[in-house]
Design a protein around this motif. Structure first.
Motif, PDB file in Angstrom:
ATOM      1  N   ALA A   1       7.666  12.374 -18.162  1.00 47.26           N
ATOM      2  CA  ALA A   1       6.816  11.183 -18.213  1.00 47.26           C
ATOM      3  C   ALA A   1       6.088  10.995 -16.891  1.00 47.26           C
ATOM      4  CB  ALA A   1       7.648   9.951 -18.550  1.00 47.26           C
ATOM      5  N   MET A   2       6.822  11.132 -15.778  1.00 47.55           N
ATOM      6  CA  MET A   2       6.220  10.934 -14.461  1.00 47.55           C
ATOM      7  C   MET A   2       5.181  12.019 -14.174  1.00 47.55           C
ATOM      8  SD  MET A   2       7.644   8.159 -13.196  1.00 47.55           S
ATOM      9  CE  MET A   2       7.693   8.164 -11.402  1.00 47.55           C
ATOM     10  N   ARG A   3       5.502  13.255 -14.526  1.00 51.97           N
ATOM     11  CA  ARG A   3       4.547  14.356 -14.277  1.00 51.97           C
ATOM     12  C   ARG A   3       3.302  14.186 -15.127  1.00 51.97           C
ATOM     13  NH1 ARG A   3       9.483  18.578 -14.770  1.00 51.97           N
ATOM     14  NH2 ARG A   3      10.206  18.551 -12.609  1.00 51.97           N
ATOM     15  N   ASN A   4       3.496  13.871 -16.402  1.00 52.13           N
ATOM     16  CA  ASN A   4       2.350  13.704 -17.299  1.00 52.13           C
ATOM     17  C   ASN A   4       1.476  12.525 -16.873  1.00 52.13           C
ATOM     18  OD1 ASN A   4       3.258  15.864 -18.827  1.00 52.13           O
ATOM     19  ND2 ASN A   4       4.266  14.585 -20.366  1.00 52.13           N
ATOM     20  N   GLY A   5       2.103  11.526 -16.264  1.00 49.75           N
ATOM     21  CA  GLY A   5       1.358  10.373 -15.789  1.00 49.75           C
ATOM     22  C   GLY A   5       0.754  10.571 -14.419  1.00 49.75           C
ATOM     23  N   GLY A   6       1.006  11.735 -13.816  1.00 46.78           N
ATOM     24  CA  GLY A   6       0.453  12.027 -12.493  1.00 46.78           C
ATOM     25  C   GLY A   6       1.038  11.164 -11.392  1.00 46.78           C
ATOM     26  N   VAL A   7       2.300  10.750 -11.566  1.00 46.47           N
ATOM     27  CA  VAL A   7       2.939   9.880 -10.581  1.00 46.47           C
ATOM     28  C   VAL A   7       3.903  10.708  -9.726  1.00 46.47           C
ATOM     29  CG1 VAL A   7       4.394   7.854 -10.215  1.00 46.47           C
ATOM     30  CG2 VAL A   7       2.771   7.900 -12.127  1.00 46.47           C
ATOM     31  N   PRO A   8       3.646  10.867  -8.440  1.00 49.45           N
ATOM     32  CA  PRO A   8       4.575  11.621  -7.585  1.00 49.45           C
ATOM     33  C   PRO A   8       5.929  10.921  -7.494  1.00 49.45           C
ATOM     34  CG  PRO A   8       2.459  11.221  -6.499  1.00 49.45           C
ATOM     35  CD  PRO A   8       2.492  10.343  -7.699  1.00 49.45           C
ATOM     36  N   PHE A   9       6.986  11.704  -7.370  1.00 48.74           N
ATOM     37  CA  PHE A   9       8.315  11.113  -7.231  1.00 48.74           C
ATOM     38  C   PHE A   9       9.224  12.061  -6.462  1.00 48.74           C
ATOM     39  CE2 PHE A   9       8.393  13.593 -11.114  1.00 48.74           C
ATOM     40  CZ  PHE A   9       9.640  14.214 -11.120  1.00 48.74           C
ATOM     41  N   ASP A  10      10.222  11.490  -5.818  1.00 54.63           N
ATOM     42  CA  ASP A  10      11.285  12.261  -5.181  1.00 54.63           C
ATOM     43  C   ASP A  10      12.516  12.198  -6.077  1.00 54.63           C
ATOM     44  OD1 ASP A  10       9.648  12.693  -3.002  1.00 54.63           O
ATOM     45  OD2 ASP A  10      10.441  10.982  -1.876  1.00 54.63           O
ATOM     46  N   GLU A  11      13.297  13.242  -6.081  1.00 55.51           N
ATOM     47  CA  GLU A  11      14.509  13.261  -6.905  1.00 55.51           C
ATOM     48  C   GLU A  11      15.746  13.167  -6.022  1.00 55.51           C
ATOM     49  OE1 GLU A  11      16.404  15.982 -10.489  1.00 55.51           O
ATOM     50  OE2 GLU A  11      14.228  15.751 -10.294  1.00 55.51           O
ATOM     51  N   VAL A  12      16.634  12.252  -6.373  1.00 54.35           N
ATOM     52  CA  VAL A  12      17.838  12.011  -5.578  1.00 54.35           C
ATOM     53  C   VAL A  12      19.053  12.124  -6.495  1.00 54.35           C
ATOM     54  CG1 VAL A  12      19.044  10.410  -4.059  1.00 54.35           C
ATOM     55  CG2 VAL A  12      16.542  10.422  -4.123  1.00 54.35           C
TER      56      VAL A  12
ATOM     57  N   ASP B   1       0.806  -1.221   0.000  1.00 52.78           N
ATOM     58  CA  ASP B   1       0.000   0.000   0.000  1.00 52.78           C
ATOM     59  C   ASP B   1       0.838   1.270   0.000  1.00 52.78           C
ATOM     60  OD1 ASP B   1      -2.394  -1.521   0.180  1.00 52.78           O
ATOM     61  OD2 ASP B   1      -2.064  -1.752   2.334  1.00 52.78           O
ATOM     62  N   LYS B   2       2.058   1.173   0.519  1.00 52.42           N
ATOM     63  CA  LYS B   2       2.891   2.369   0.646  1.00 52.42           C
ATOM     64  C   LYS B   2       4.152   2.190  -0.187  1.00 52.42           C
ATOM     65  CE  LYS B   2       5.387   5.270   3.982  1.00 52.42           C
ATOM     66  NZ  LYS B   2       5.829   5.423   5.392  1.00 52.42           N
ATOM     67  N   TYR B   3       4.406   3.154  -1.051  1.00 50.39           N
ATOM     68  CA  TYR B   3       5.622   3.111  -1.856  1.00 50.39           C
ATOM     69  C   TYR B   3       5.974   4.526  -2.298  1.00 50.39           C
ATOM     70  CZ  TYR B   3       2.151   3.155  -5.633  1.00 50.39           C
ATOM     71  OH  TYR B   3       1.101   3.473  -6.441  1.00 50.39           O
ATOM     72  N   VAL B   4       7.238   4.719  -2.650  1.00 53.69           N
ATOM     73  CA  VAL B   4       7.719   6.017  -3.128  1.00 53.69           C
ATOM     74  C   VAL B   4       8.599   5.772  -4.346  1.00 53.69           C
ATOM     75  CG1 VAL B   4       9.203   7.995  -2.625  1.00 53.69           C
ATOM     76  CG2 VAL B   4       7.622   7.174  -0.885  1.00 53.69           C
ATOM     77  N   MET B   5       8.342   6.510  -5.416  1.00 51.81           N
ATOM     78  CA  MET B   5       9.170   6.467  -6.618  1.00 51.81           C
ATOM     79  C   MET B   5      10.313   7.475  -6.446  1.00 51.81           C
ATOM     80  SD  MET B   5       7.394   4.444  -8.837  1.00 51.81           S
ATOM     81  CE  MET B   5       5.716   3.786  -8.975  1.00 51.81           C
ATOM     82  N   ARG B   6      11.547   7.009  -6.706  1.00 53.14           N
ATOM     83  CA  ARG B   6      12.713   7.886  -6.567  1.00 53.14           C
ATOM     84  C   ARG B   6      13.422   8.009  -7.906  1.00 53.14           C
ATOM     85  NH1 ARG B   6      16.396   6.356  -1.486  1.00 53.14           N
ATOM     86  NH2 ARG B   6      17.828   7.029  -3.104  1.00 53.14           N
ATOM     87  N   LEU B   7      13.515   9.238  -8.404  1.00 52.52           N
ATOM     88  CA  LEU B   7      14.274   9.496  -9.631  1.00 52.52           C
ATOM     89  C   LEU B   7      15.727   9.749  -9.252  1.00 52.52           C
ATOM     90  CD1 LEU B   7      14.842  10.185 -12.573  1.00 52.52           C
ATOM     91  CD2 LEU B   7      13.870  12.463 -12.160  1.00 52.52           C
ATOM     92  N   SER B   8      16.594   8.852  -9.680  1.00 52.66           N
ATOM     93  CA  SER B   8      18.025   8.969  -9.383  1.00 52.66           C
ATOM     94  C   SER B   8      18.731   9.563 -10.594  1.00 52.66           C
ATOM     95  CB  SER B   8      18.617   7.593  -9.052  1.00 52.66           C
ATOM     96  OG  SER B   8      17.995   7.048  -7.903  1.00 52.66           O
ATOM     97  N   THR B   9      19.395  10.697 -10.376  1.00 52.17           N
ATOM     98  CA  THR B   9      20.063  11.414 -11.454  1.00 52.17           C
ATOM     99  C   THR B   9      21.581  11.371 -11.272  1.00 52.17           C
ATOM    100  OG1 THR B   9      19.857  13.497 -10.234  1.00 52.17           O
ATOM    101  CG2 THR B   9      18.086  12.933 -11.759  1.00 52.17           C
ATOM    102  N   HIS B  10      22.298  11.929 -12.256  1.00 54.12           N
ATOM    103  CA  HIS B  10      23.756  11.892 -12.224  1.00 54.12           C
ATOM    104  C   HIS B  10      24.306  13.087 -11.427  1.00 54.12           C
ATOM    105  CE1 HIS B  10      23.546  15.211 -15.017  1.00 54.12           C
ATOM    106  NE2 HIS B  10      24.857  15.245 -15.149  1.00 54.12           N
ATOM    107  N   HIS B  11      25.625  13.148 -11.304  1.00 54.44           N
ATOM    108  CA  HIS B  11      26.325  14.291 -10.730  1.00 54.44           C
ATOM    109  C   HIS B  11      27.445  14.646 -11.700  1.00 54.44           C
ATOM    110  CE1 HIS B  11      28.635  16.886  -8.098  1.00 54.44           C
ATOM    111  NE2 HIS B  11      27.699  16.801  -7.166  1.00 54.44           N
ATOM    112  N   ALA B  12      27.539  15.918 -12.018  1.00 52.43           N
ATOM    113  CA  ALA B  12      28.506  16.351 -13.031  1.00 52.43           C
ATOM    114  C   ALA B  12      29.932  15.927 -12.692  1.00 52.43           C
ATOM    115  CB  ALA B  12      28.432  17.870 -13.196  1.00 52.43           C
ATOM    116  N   LYS B  13      30.263  15.867 -11.405  1.00 53.44           N
ATOM    117  CA  LYS B  13      31.630  15.508 -11.026  1.00 53.44           C
ATOM    118  C   LYS B  13      31.943  14.051 -11.301  1.00 53.44           C
ATOM    119  CE  LYS B  13      32.333  19.125  -7.604  1.00 53.44           C
ATOM    120  NZ  LYS B  13      32.737  19.466  -6.223  1.00 53.44           N
ATOM    121  N   GLY B  14      30.890  13.230 -11.512  1.00 49.43           N
ATOM    122  CA  GLY B  14      31.133  11.815 -11.780  1.00 49.43           C
ATOM    123  C   GLY B  14      31.263  11.488 -13.252  1.00 49.43           C
ATOM    124  N   LEU B  15      31.087  12.474 -14.130  1.00 49.97           N
ATOM    125  CA  LEU B  15      31.163  12.211 -15.567  1.00 49.97           C
ATOM    126  C   LEU B  15      32.547  11.695 -15.941  1.00 49.97           C
ATOM    127  CD1 LEU B  15      29.238  15.315 -16.967  1.00 49.97           C
ATOM    128  CD2 LEU B  15      28.439  12.951 -16.862  1.00 49.97           C
ATOM    129  N   GLY B  16      32.568  10.605 -16.694  1.00 49.93           N
ATOM    130  CA  GLY B  16      33.843  10.003 -17.102  1.00 49.93           C
ATOM    131  C   GLY B  16      34.442   9.094 -16.059  1.00 49.93           C
TER     132      GLY B  16
END
Length: 602
Positions: free
Chosen positions: A407-418, A372-387
């Motif tokens: 996609a997540m916003r258009n689908g009405g799906v809440p998410f946290d960004e990490v 019943d309880k879940y959270v979607m987490r969008l995991s993004t990059h960090h510029a210092k890790g490139l390469g």
């Protein structure tokens, strides 16, 4: 721990952060002139602090430290912040080598007071309360009296390498938990007690689901017959869902040549998590850590048209990853895993539809398992890790991250960004789920890959007759068999729904005179696809019922003279309810309906 301004304003964050400082003061007083302090952040449900001490801590020590903490709290000492220069900080902590290392990092920039990479400009500051001063940016409560003295508890001591590097010194980490009030603390402790009862390692052994063996190797689970049933049922479920969604099933080898993983980018980006190579006839081979490179080869095995896409390739492939020994944990962190894997090859124009199709599949699984309880987490990059940690293409990172957000916003799906937790080849959605008692787990993942299609020269002919490179979506809604089954054991406390239960029915004769009828019932049930067993042992009937309940069998059928005469059974459910004289045909219809519908109820 990932921090944000919103999190740092949270009352619990401040209480836990402040409790970590109070604990550090108490420990330093216990070992005057000998304690070396490292870091002490607030974390989910509590806090910790790492120390180098002249001896190992005992449970009795924790009681002494707790007592001293309450005395410090009672002093209502103000937390006072001040900014200092790097030289002033170094002079202040000149007897604390771990703090000096952190101060040097702060002076150079690009890291915070815990040694984590950050884009924020760093101001070196300290917080002082009573006689204790620590390198810290805060925030804290106003004074120690705002830490509820009856709402914290020191939980355990564990070993922890300095900065998580096994080549560094091993420190002692004291974990604590802290809450707003005593009631919240008691609720948390009760949840932990329930979690102990549900621990998948404990129940997995008691219910004969899996085992580990030193001679086989750490992190390499052996699935017992009952565990094999769980795997088969999960795989059956996945195949049904994926067939409806248009997936095609493939199979790939357990190992491949080194050149494949160089091309995919796993070497060098993922090398630390891979088993070392084996060499035969001058060629180096690796056991596979991922299925994706081989799926790319399947895509490239013949020319593709836009009419073939999206192409969805699915496989329950066994992968091998060399997790560090100290990080292995039952089925949750293993070295051999069977992944609910699939790769979707999709034109950019169809990306959103396919990506959200995977999210919809997540939700279908959650409904089936009662999550019943879940959270979607969008995991993004960090510029210092490139390469280094990430494929070096800032443009495509920013583009694909925005595609996922849209996609997540258009689908009405809440998410946290990490930030700084993406896969090396692209952004991903990880899903945090909570079990029936509120324990948090990371299970499904949905990843975007913009890098490997170009590396493997993947292409299709688009509607204009031109070559186009597809995007790839990596997805694993059921995670791995290992992690998913570990979660389900704890989620259900071993009381699996009928469709998933390794043993669905146990038939129990009242006396030996009823053995033949018992065996005939088992044959009839098995003939209808029901997992049934007979208990023909010498124990009394009530002992057999208790034994079946101990193995959490959903249905127990007791049979005697009356049942034999009337082609009936006396039904005992796992929850203690019973129904005597039930016609066998009626029970057969009941159990088959429960299995077919994957119903949660008995």
């Amino acid at each position: 721990m990932a921090k944000s301004s919103q999190l740092e304003k949270n009352d619990l964050y401040k209480i836990r952060h402040s409790a970590a400082h109070v604990m550090a003061q108490a420990v330093m007083e216990m070992f005057p002139g000998q304690a070396r302090i490292a870091i002490g952040p607030p974390i989910e449900d509590g806090f910790y602090y790492d120390f180098e001490l002249p001896r190992g801590l005992t449970p009795e020590d924790l009681e002494v430290i707790e007592k001293r903490m309450r005395q410090i709290i009672g002093g209502r000492h103000t937390f006072m912040r001040r900014e200092v220069s790097a030289d002033e900080a170094a002079a202040l902590f000149n007897q604390q080598p771990y703090k000096l290392e952190l101060i040097a990092g702060l002076a150079q920039g690009g890291v915070d007071e815990y040694g984590n990479e950050t884009d924020e400009a760093q101001v070196i500051s300290t917080y002082r309360h009573d006689v204790f001063e620590d390198l810290c940016r805060g925030p804290h409560v106003e004074h120690t009296g705002q830490i509820p003295a009856d709402a914290f508890k020191l939980m355990s001591v564990a070993g922890a390498y300095w900065r998580g590097d096994e080549h560094n010194a091993m420190l002692q980490r004291i974990y604590g938990t802290a809450w707003r009030n005593k009631n919240e603390l008691n609720q948390h402790l009760q949840m932990l007690e329930e979690a102990k009862k549900r621990d998948h390692r404990k129940l997995g052994k008691e219910l004969e689901i899996f085992t580990f063996d030193d001679e086989v190797g750490p992190g390499l689970p052996l699935w017992l017959p009952r565990g094999g049933v769980l795997i088969e049922e999960l795989e059956r479920l996945a195949k049904e869902m994926e067939m409806k969604a248009g997936y095609e099933r493939v199979r790939t080898p357990h190992l491949a040549k080194e050149s494949l993983y160089v091309r995919s980018g796993h070497l060098p980006y993922y090398a630390e998590s891979m088993y070392p190579p084996m060499e035969l006839e001058g060629v180096r081979y690796y056991v596979k850590p991922m299925n994706c490179p081989m799926h790319h080869k399947i895509f490239a095995a013949k020319p593709r048209s836009y009419r073939d896409l999206p192409l969805r390739l699915a496989e329950y492939g066994t992968c091998y990853r060399y997790e560090k020994s100290g990080e292995l944990f039952g089925l949750m962190r293993v070295r051999s895993m069977q992944m609910n894997d699939a790769h979707i090859y999709v034109p950019e124009a169809q990306f959103e539809q396919e990506f959200m199709g995977v999210i919809a599949m997540y939700r279908q699984y959650f409904d089936i398992f009662g999550i019943d309880k879940y959270v979607m987490r969008l995991s993004t990059h960090h510029a210092k890790g490139l390469g280094k940690k990430y494929i070096d293409n800032e443009r495509l990172w920013l583009k694909t991250e925005e595609m996922v957000r849209n996609a997540m916003r258009n689908g009405g799906v809440p998410f946290d960004e990490v930030p700084d937790e993406a896969a090396f080849y692209g952004p991903k959605i990880d899903v945090q789920v909570w079990s029936a008692i509120g324990r948090e787990f990371t299970l499904p993942t949905n990843q975007v890959d913009f890098a490997q299609p170009e590396r493997f020269d993947l292409k299709f002919i688009n509607q204009n007759g031109e070559d186009e490179v597809p995007l790839v979506i990596h997805r694993a809604p059921l995670s791995t068999h290992e992690r998913m089954i570990g979660f389900l054991i704890e989620h259900y406390a071993g009381n699996f729904p009928v469709w998933l239960a390794p043993e669905q029915v146990r038939v129990i004769p009242i006396t030996d005179n009823h053995n033949d009828y018992t065996l005939s019932l088992v044959r009839r049930l098995r003939g209808e696809g029901v997992r049934a067993e007979a208990d023909l042992g010498s124990e009394r009937m009530n002992a057999k019922i208790r034994k079946a309940q101990g193995m959490k069998v959903p249905y127990m059928l007791v049979v005697g003279d009356q049942e034999m005469a009337n082609d009936a059974v006396s039904l005992r459910r796992r929850d203690g309810s019973r129904q005597d004289g039930m016609p066998t045909s009626e029970f057969m219809a009941l159990v088959k309906a429960r299995i077919a519908s994957r119903a949660p109820a008995l």
